[in-house]
Design an enzyme around this catalytic site. Structure first.
Site, short mmCIF file in Angstrom:
data_model
loop_
_atom_site.label_atom_id
_atom_site.label_comp_id
_atom_site.label_asym_id
_atom_site.label_seq_id
_atom_site.Cartn_x
_atom_site.Cartn_y
_atom_site.Cartn_z
N GLN A 10 0.84 -1.20 0.00
CA GLN A 10 0.00 0.00 0.00
C GLN A 10 0.87 1.25 0.00
O GLN A 10 1.89 1.32 0.68
CB GLN A 10 -0.90 -0.03 1.23
N SER A 93 4.26 -6.22 2.93
CA SER A 93 2.93 -6.21 3.53
C SER A 93 1.91 -6.78 2.56
O SER A 93 1.95 -7.97 2.22
CB SER A 93 2.58 -4.79 3.97
N LEU A 94 1.01 -5.96 2.07
CA LEU A 94 0.02 -6.37 1.08
C LEU A 94 0.64 -7.15 -0.07
O LEU A 94 0.05 -8.10 -0.61
CB LEU A 94 -0.67 -5.11 0.54
N ARG A 118 -9.50 -7.83 3.81
CA ARG A 118 -8.38 -7.40 4.65
C ARG A 118 -8.35 -5.88 4.77
O ARG A 118 -8.20 -5.32 5.85
CB ARG A 118 -7.08 -7.91 4.04
N HIS A 201 -0.23 -2.99 11.16
CA HIS A 201 0.86 -3.85 11.66
C HIS A 201 1.23 -3.56 13.12
O HIS A 201 2.40 -3.41 13.45
CB HIS A 201 2.08 -3.75 10.75
N GLN A 250 0.60 -11.70 9.88
CA GLN A 250 1.11 -10.49 9.23
C GLN A 250 0.26 -9.27 9.53
O GLN A 250 0.76 -8.14 9.60
CB GLN A 250 1.16 -10.73 7.71
#
Length: 313
Positions: A10, A93-94, A118, A201, A250
């Site tokens: 992102q 991440s994503l 998500r 996170h 995660q």
């Protein structure tokens, strides 16, 4: 030849991403069509035309970036069908979802559907205005951990992304993040507030993880063609049975990007392709190691440079 494939997260979104590639690549066009069908709406139009206000909504951004990155990877294989698989793939991440699609563990439809859920869950986990994120610059990991422990005062603040030496993103309650920023400045660092819609996170994302859990449990997983280095432990994983737990951890766990790239370098990776919009990861890799050269591949011009780039490896 030891190469890696990297997939952005992102923040890499931009209006127009994937549009030119979809116009000339049947494989890329097919990925966007599958994403549109899976979501029941034209996420491709949002990628191609915006508006940016809608594209930057977390519930849209996440499936949009995954769709675009997967379209780029599909076009790459279409153009270079004999391309050797990477030693590893990883996503920031994503981007881990895009990496898992590239490795064959997830289908595009499953990845965008999961990322829509998500994104919505992460956005809704913390009321607006209660969370924050900040980049602490010029401090090492031990210093940041100490600052977070001191700043918490009963609230949540912790490292969210280890992005590179001297660049660690923290997340948590807005007051705790502000206190951590003040401590960072007092100890010779800098604190840069990030314009984000939620504190990703960190422990405040636990409700989002629980919302995602049943969706992951019902998602079929397939054998991986090559290992994907997971965000939460910076270790290569080729076991499809571990994918669910790694993706679940995660959501509220720290992104171990520095350790991920260090692992690649230690295992001999010298060249990497950043598949998807933006060039954020190339910049982060450069901060972490001089051993790995990165080529951004987001359009046909980038794809046409791949052969020459990899011939150096």
């Amino acid at each position: 030849m030891k190469i890696a494939w990297l997939f952005p997260g992102q923040g890499a979104q931009e209006v127009g991403m994937g549009k030119a590639l979809a116009e000339i690549s049947p494989a890329a066009r097919g990925v966007f069509a599958r994403a549109d069908a899976a979501l029941g709406e034209p996420i491709s139009r949002l990628c191609f035309e915006g508006p940016i206000e809608a594209l930057t909504l977390t519930s849209n951004t996440q499936p949009a970036i995954v769709a675009t990155s997967c379209a780029v990877a599909a076009a790459l294989i279409e153009h270079l069908p004999n391309l050797d698989p990477p030693l590893y793939a990883a996503g920031h991440s994503l981007g881990e979802y895009s990496a898992l699609v590239a490795a064959g563990a997830l289908e595009v439809e499953e990845a965008v559907r999961l990322c829509r859920i998500r994104g919505s869950a992460m956005q809704e986990a913390v009321p607006a205005g209660e969370g924050a994120m900040s980049a602490l610059v010029g401090l090492d990991q031990d210093a940041v951990l100490a600052i977070c422990a001191e700043a918490a005062q009963g609230e949540v603040v912790s490292p969210a992304n280890y992005n590179g030496p001297g660049q660690i993103v923290i997340a948590g309650h807005n007051r705790a993040v502000a206190r951590a920023g003040e401590l960072a400045v007092a100890r010779g660092g800098k604190a840069i507030s990030l314009k984000v819609s939620a504190p990703f996170h960190c422990a405040l994302m636990r409700p989002a993880a629980e919302r995602l859990r049943p969706e992951l449990e019902r998602t079929p997983l397939r054998p991986l063609a090559f290992p994907v280095i997971a965000n939460v432990d910076a270790a290569p994983n080729a076991d499809p049975e571990r994918v669910r737990s790694l993706l679940l951890r995660q959501v509220d766990g720290t992104v171990q990007w520095t350790q991920t790239i260090e692992r690649m370098a230690a295992d001999g990776v010298t060249h990497a392709l950043e598949l998807g919009p933006g060039k954020v990861l190339a910049g982060l890799v450069k901060r972490i190691t001089k051993q790995i050269k990165v080529l951004n591949v987001s359009d046909m011009a980038g794809i046409e440079r791949v052969s020459a780039f990899l011939s150096e490896a």
